[in-house]
Design a protein around this motif. Sequence first.
Motif, PDB file in Angstrom:
ATOM      1  N   LEU A 188       0.759  -1.027  -0.095  1.00 23.25           N
ATOM      2  CA  LEU A 188       0.059   0.026  -0.107  1.00 23.25           C
ATOM      3  C   LEU A 188       0.945   1.147  -0.056  1.00 23.25           C
ATOM      4  N   LEU A 189       0.751   2.077  -1.100  1.00 25.35           N
ATOM      5  CA  LEU A 189       1.761   3.342  -1.112  1.00 25.35           C
ATOM      6  C   LEU A 189       0.496   4.342  -1.096  1.00 25.35           C
ATOM      7  N   HIS A 190       0.862   5.471  -0.221  1.00 23.65           N
ATOM      8  CA  HIS A 190      -0.080   6.775  -0.074  1.00 23.65           C
ATOM      9  C   HIS A 190       0.630   7.791   0.085  1.00 23.65           C
ATOM     10  N   ALA A 232       5.684   8.562  -9.278  1.00 23.92           N
ATOM     11  CA  ALA A 232       5.153   7.323 -10.105  1.00 23.92           C
ATOM     12  C   ALA A 232       6.406   6.407 -10.171  1.00 23.92           C
ATOM     13  N   PRO A 233       7.531   6.738 -10.692  1.00 20.39           N
ATOM     14  CA  PRO A 233       8.645   5.884 -10.854  1.00 20.39           C
ATOM     15  C   PRO A 233       8.781   4.667  -9.503  1.00 20.39           C
ATOM     16  N   ARG A 234       8.835   5.378  -8.507  1.00 19.78           N
ATOM     17  CA  ARG A 234       8.785   4.318  -7.311  1.00 19.78           C
ATOM     18  C   ARG A 234       7.783   3.672  -7.313  1.00 19.78           C
ATOM     19  N   ILE A 235       6.467   3.786  -7.530  1.00 22.53           N
ATOM     20  CA  ILE A 235       5.225   2.878  -7.615  1.00 22.53           C
ATOM     21  C   ILE A 235       5.618   1.700  -8.379  1.00 22.53           C
ATOM     22  N   PHE A 236       5.880   2.187  -9.679  1.00 22.22           N
ATOM     23  CA  PHE A 236       6.349   1.149 -10.720  1.00 22.22           C
ATOM     24  C   PHE A 236       7.347   0.292 -10.212  1.00 22.22           C
ATOM     25  N   GLU A 237       8.400   0.855  -9.677  1.00 21.37           N
ATOM     26  CA  GLU A 237       9.728  -0.193  -9.485  1.00 21.37           C
ATOM     27  C   GLU A 237       9.228  -0.932  -8.111  1.00 21.37           C
ATOM     28  N   GLU A 238       8.613  -0.269  -7.278  1.00 22.47           N
ATOM     29  CA  GLU A 238       8.288  -1.133  -5.948  1.00 22.47           C
ATOM     30  C   GLU A 238       7.269  -2.204  -6.410  1.00 22.47           C
ATOM     31  N   SER A 239       6.325  -1.914  -7.184  1.00 16.76           N
ATOM     32  CA  SER A 239       5.430  -2.977  -7.596  1.00 16.76           C
ATOM     33  C   SER A 239       6.046  -4.188  -8.410  1.00 16.76           C
ATOM     34  N   VAL A 240       7.063  -3.961  -9.148  1.00 17.28           N
ATOM     35  CA  VAL A 240       7.692  -4.845  -9.715  1.00 17.28           C
ATOM     36  C   VAL A 240       8.672  -5.795  -8.824  1.00 17.28           C
TER      37      VAL A 240
END
Length: 247
Positions: A188-190, A232-240
């Motif tokens: 969960l990212l907020h 956004a880049p952090r969301i993308f990489e954390e999800s990967v």
Amino acid sequence: MSVLPGAEPYSHDGSDTGVLLVHGFTGTPQSMRPWGEHLVERGYTVRVPRLPGHGTTWQEMNRTRWDDWYAVVDAAFRELHERCARVFVGGLSMGGALALALAQEHGPRVSGLVLVNPAVKFEDWRVRLVPVLKYVMPSAAAIASDIKKPGVVELAYDRSPVHAAHSQFTAWKNVIRDLPEVTQPVLLLHSPEDHVVPASSSELVLARISSEDSTEILLHDSYHVATLDNDAPRIFEESVQFIERLS
């Protein structure tokens, strides 16, 4: 009815790991497309559906309800589950609530959840008036484009359809009631500074789910639509990393 340019659904077939991404209330797949493209670059099979009533006009959206939106998300999940060995679900705002509802219904068939500023509650007292207001005020002020990054605009409506909003608020009650049924791993990212959904919404989710594997990440450089914002880049990489760890 024609779909706004840029609001089209996004789909790509890749590996046997599938990822379903769900956009938010009055938004479109445009807010999830960069995330989806990042996942495609990593080789995953990705689906980003357009929810009914979104990406056309707010008047059309007022003729749709939570059940309509959930049906499309559910169908996309089932298609991915038939095709892939594992399926992860990511959601922004109301998309997070829909992702939670999927997890509640499908149990272990959902391999994990990635929630970005999930919306399951508002603290605005005016929400209590919506059951009455919807009969005299078909739309309210927009909630779109709460983005810190200069020059970035979310493709979403300039008005919020009140009938549709009431359907969402009603559905939240069931999502909140069934949060203990969520046992899947959760990332969960907020955003601490979110002008649409209060931090207490994420706090409620984290407090009520039964997941033994849950991670909270704060997005200090983004507002509500964080998938298009500075983080956004952090969301993308954390999800990967989350998907790779669980795959």
